[in-house]
Write a protein that holds these residues in place. Structure first.
Motif, PDB file in Angstrom:
ATOM      1  N   GLY A 263       0.810  -1.216   0.000  1.00  0.00           N
ATOM      2  CA  GLY A 263       0.000   0.000   0.000  1.00  0.00           C
ATOM      3  C   GLY A 263       0.839   1.259   0.000  1.00  0.00           C
ATOM      4  N   LEU A 264       1.869   1.292   0.837  1.00  0.00           N
ATOM      5  CA  LEU A 264       2.700   2.485   0.905  1.00  0.00           C
ATOM      6  C   LEU A 264       3.588   2.619  -0.331  1.00  0.00           C
ATOM      7  N   ALA A 265       4.032   1.501  -0.891  1.00  0.00           N
ATOM      8  CA  ALA A 265       4.801   1.556  -2.134  1.00  0.00           C
ATOM      9  C   ALA A 265       3.926   2.099  -3.261  1.00  0.00           C
TER      10      ALA A 265
ATOM     11  N   GLN B 190      -5.463  -2.212   7.178  1.00  0.00           N
ATOM     12  CA  GLN B 190      -5.903  -1.719   5.865  1.00  0.00           C
ATOM     13  C   GLN B 190      -6.371  -0.272   5.972  1.00  0.00           C
ATOM     14  N   GLU B 191      -7.125   0.032   7.022  1.00  0.00           N
ATOM     15  CA  GLU B 191      -7.625   1.399   7.227  1.00  0.00           C
ATOM     16  C   GLU B 191      -6.472   2.381   7.411  1.00  0.00           C
ATOM     17  N   ALA B 192      -5.455   1.997   8.181  1.00  0.00           N
ATOM     18  CA  ALA B 192      -4.300   2.878   8.404  1.00  0.00           C
ATOM     19  C   ALA B 192      -3.588   3.176   7.087  1.00  0.00           C
ATOM     20  N   VAL B 193      -3.397   2.151   6.265  1.00  0.00           N
ATOM     21  CA  VAL B 193      -2.734   2.341   4.969  1.00  0.00           C
ATOM     22  C   VAL B 193      -3.566   3.280   4.096  1.00  0.00           C
ATOM     23  N   GLU B 194      -4.885   3.102   4.078  1.00  0.00           N
ATOM     24  CA  GLU B 194      -5.758   3.971   3.274  1.00  0.00           C
ATOM     25  C   GLU B 194      -5.687   5.419   3.772  1.00  0.00           C
TER      26      GLU B 194
END
Length: 140
Positions: free
Chosen positions: A56-58, A124-128
């Motif tokens: 996600g961060l990539a 998942q929420e943190a990445v979003e």
């Protein structure tokens, strides 16, 4: 009196110096097929969280390291931002807690560390949230 004290001390240190029998039996249970399956399931869960963070961060354009054989993901802070400054922005703007790399010594400056030890939905929420924050920043 001294003999009773010596015997009492021997009893206490024998019974309580080390892991209790229940704990020893619990630890030995991981060597059963069922225990091994449960350990594998737990590790797979955290590997999936680490993959979620790393990918996600990539995808958001950040430089990420780790997560392959570790529950931790290291991320280079964007545009040379200090690790504490980026930590604060993530906390205040994305409501995500990370660990500033500077806390690990001088080589950690310029990075933050994220952990896969969390709930899958929360991960998942943190990445979003981080992606939305960075996306909004890139539009400014």
């Amino acid at each position: 009196g001294a003999k009773l004290n010596t015997m009492w001390n021997r009893r206490q240190t024998t019974k309580f110096n080390g892991a209790s029998y229940v704990i020893q039996r619990g630890a030995a249970a991981i060597y059963t097929p069922e225990g091994a399956a449960q350990v594998d399931e737990t590790i797979d869960f955290y590997r999936a969280n680490a993959r979620t963070i790393k990918e996600g961060l990539a995808a958001a354009g950040l430089e990420v390291y780790g997560a392959d054989n570790s529950p931790y993901v290291w991320c280079r802070t964007p545009n040379g931002t200090g690790s504490w400054d980026f930590f604060n922005r993530l906390l205040e703007e994305a409501n995500v807690i990370t660990t500033p790399g500077a806390g690990f010594g001088p080589a950690g400056e310029g990075y933050i560390r994220l952990t896969a030890f969390g709930d899958a939905g929360d991960t998942q929420e943190a990445v979003e949230r981080i992606k939305r924050m960075l996306d909004a920043e890139s539009r400014d």
